[in-house]
Design a protein around this motif. Structure first.
Motif, PDB file in Angstrom:
ATOM      1  N   HIS A  96       0.825  -1.212   0.000  1.00 47.72           N
ATOM      2  CA  HIS A  96       0.000   0.000   0.000  1.00 47.72           C
ATOM      3  C   HIS A  96       0.858   1.261   0.000  1.00 47.72           C
ATOM      4  O   HIS A  96       0.496   2.248  -0.638  1.00 47.72           O
ATOM      5  CB  HIS A  96      -0.956  -0.008   1.194  1.00 47.72           C
ATOM      6  N   VAL A  97       1.981   1.216   0.722  1.00 44.86           N
ATOM      7  CA  VAL A  97       2.893   2.375   0.747  1.00 44.86           C
ATOM      8  C   VAL A  97       3.445   2.611  -0.659  1.00 44.86           C
ATOM      9  O   VAL A  97       3.431   3.744  -1.165  1.00 44.86           O
ATOM     10  CB  VAL A  97       4.036   2.145   1.759  1.00 44.86           C
ATOM     11  N   LEU A  98       3.904   1.555  -1.303  1.00 41.00           N
ATOM     12  CA  LEU A  98       4.460   1.706  -2.651  1.00 41.00           C
ATOM     13  C   LEU A  98       3.396   2.162  -3.641  1.00 41.00           C
ATOM     14  O   LEU A  98       3.622   3.057  -4.455  1.00 41.00           O
ATOM     15  CB  LEU A  98       5.066   0.383  -3.134  1.00 41.00           C
ATOM     16  N   ARG A  99       2.222   1.535  -3.580  1.00 36.11           N
ATOM     17  CA  ARG A  99       1.145   1.888  -4.517  1.00 36.11           C
ATOM     18  C   ARG A  99       0.778   3.362  -4.357  1.00 36.11           C
ATOM     19  O   ARG A  99       0.660   4.096  -5.345  1.00 36.11           O
ATOM     20  CB  ARG A  99      -0.083   1.004  -4.286  1.00 36.11           C
ATOM     21  N   THR A 100       0.629   3.798  -3.105  1.00 31.54           N
ATOM     22  CA  THR A 100       0.235   5.181  -2.839  1.00 31.54           C
ATOM     23  C   THR A 100       1.275   6.149  -3.377  1.00 31.54           C
ATOM     24  O   THR A 100       0.943   7.157  -4.025  1.00 31.54           O
ATOM     25  CB  THR A 100       0.051   5.381  -1.324  1.00 31.54           C
ATOM     26  N   ASP A 101       2.545   5.856  -3.143  1.00 32.02           N
ATOM     27  CA  ASP A 101       3.619   6.730  -3.624  1.00 32.02           C
ATOM     28  C   ASP A 101       3.621   6.803  -5.148  1.00 32.02           C
ATOM     29  O   ASP A 101       3.700   7.892  -5.729  1.00 32.02           O
ATOM     30  CB  ASP A 101       4.969   6.203  -3.113  1.00 32.02           C
TER      31      ASP A 101
END
Ligand code: GDP
Ligand code: FO1
Ligand code: CA
Length: 304
Positions: A96-101
């Motif tokens: 989720h952190v990577l996707r959001t970034d």
């Protein structure tokens, strides 16, 4: 051969894994109307469920989340006074952190999804239904809720009166969606929830028409067995929205879109009524417990 699967989360992932275990090109078009923001992060539950399943790292007990994941971050969120009804595991949070970034940088969801899936060793093409924001809103006798609030926080216990796919009229199919419907040998509608998993995919402008006019052989697998869903609110929604609660009720929803309906052997008695809809009926064991079951069902569908 080439196969495209239309999928929600857990039911969709199981059939997709069955096809992934066979030779041939596989494309999985996935519902994104369940997507939510939690702690400011972009969560795509159905994409992740299919991705983790095809990567062989899904939690086998729940079907969603990562096997063996821990919840240290969630425990700390609770200490910080945050709502924690949506269980985000520590390893899952990396996604989720990577996707959001990546989304913040303007990269489309379809590209981000392909990057994540490739990094996890997924060979199938994992395609979100759209790169645009679509959100399922659930009207119930207790009020209107966002999808995850209805499903997770309120345990899909409310009586559903209507479903709205907010934003869908302005959405366009993601790259690969229409091609994936027109060109393959087989399109399989997974045993996913017809209303809130397959429904949003078909509601993206152009998708229903592409499936209706596809030259592929099109088959749907019923998520309802013996008048009940194996999990989730599919049977309850059939009842609440005025449909027959059976594989026949599901088959009616797909009229004009499929050449064949695959039902469980326990529902063999429904075969004549489904055939009357003008589709072929495949009767087999459709319960996909492990990888071997999933592969067998996929093989049986391809043999038709
Ligand atoms: P969700 O997004 O995680 O809720 O999952 P889906 O919409 O993809 O699938 C939910 C549906 O899958 C439920 O209605 C279940 O009845 C159905 N389902 C789950 N496992 C199986 C299975 O092994 N066989 C069949 N036929 N249906 C299944
Ligand atoms: N489903 C639940 O029933 N409870 C949860 O706490 C939950 C957390 C969760 C976190 C990440 C993710 O990718 C999926 C998660 N799911 C959870 C599954 C998912 O939200 C739903 O099963 C489906 O979207 C329902 O269609
Ligand atoms: Ca879902």
């Amino acid at each position: 051969n080439s196969v495209t699967v239309l999928a929600g989360g857990v039911g969709g992932a199981k059939l997709a894994e069955g096809f992934a275990r066979l030779d041939g090109d596989l494309s999985v078009i996935v519902n994104t109307a369940d997507d939510a923001r939690v702690y400011g992060l972009a969560i795509s539950p159905d994409l992740d469920t299919v991705m983790y399943t095809l990567a062989g790292i899904a939690n086998p007990r729940t079907g969603w989340g990562i096997d063996g994941d821990t919840v240290a971050v969630l425990d700390q969120m609770r200490r910080l006074g945050q709502d924690t009804w949506f269980t985000l595991g520590d390893a899952d949070l990396a996604t989720h952190v990577l996707r959001t970034d990546r989304l913040h940088r303007g990269i489309p969801l379809s590209t981000v999804t392909a990057e994540l899936a490739t990094a996890l060793g997924v060979r199938a093409a994992l395609v979100p239904m759209t790169d645009d924001r679509v959100a399922t809103l659930v009207d119930t006798t207790a009020g209107r809720f966002g999808f995850q609030e209805y499903f997770v926080a309120r345990r899909h216990a409310d009586t559903v009166t209507a479903l709205t796919f907010d934003g869908v009229a302005d959405a366009t199919p993601a790259p690969g969606v229409l091609e994936g419907l027109r060109e393959p040998d087989v399109v399989a509608i997974a045993p996913s929830n017809p209303f809130v998993s397959v429904g949003p995919i078909l509601a993206v402008p152009g998708v229903r028409a592409a499936l209706a006019s596809s030259s592929a052989w099109r088959v749907a697998v019923s998520p309802v067995i013996g008048g009940a869903a194996l999990k989730g609110p599919a049977a309850q929604m059939l009842a609440d929205l005025g449909h027959e609660v059976s594989a026949l009720g599901v088959a009616r929803l797909y009229t004009g879109l499929i050449d064949a309906m695959c039902i469980d052997e326990r529902d063999a008695g429904l075969a004549p009524a489904i055939a009357d809809l003008g589709v072929d009926v495949i009767v087999t064991n459709t319960v996909m417990a492990g990888g071997a079951d999933r592969e067998r069902l996929a093989r049986e569908l391809l043999a038709e």
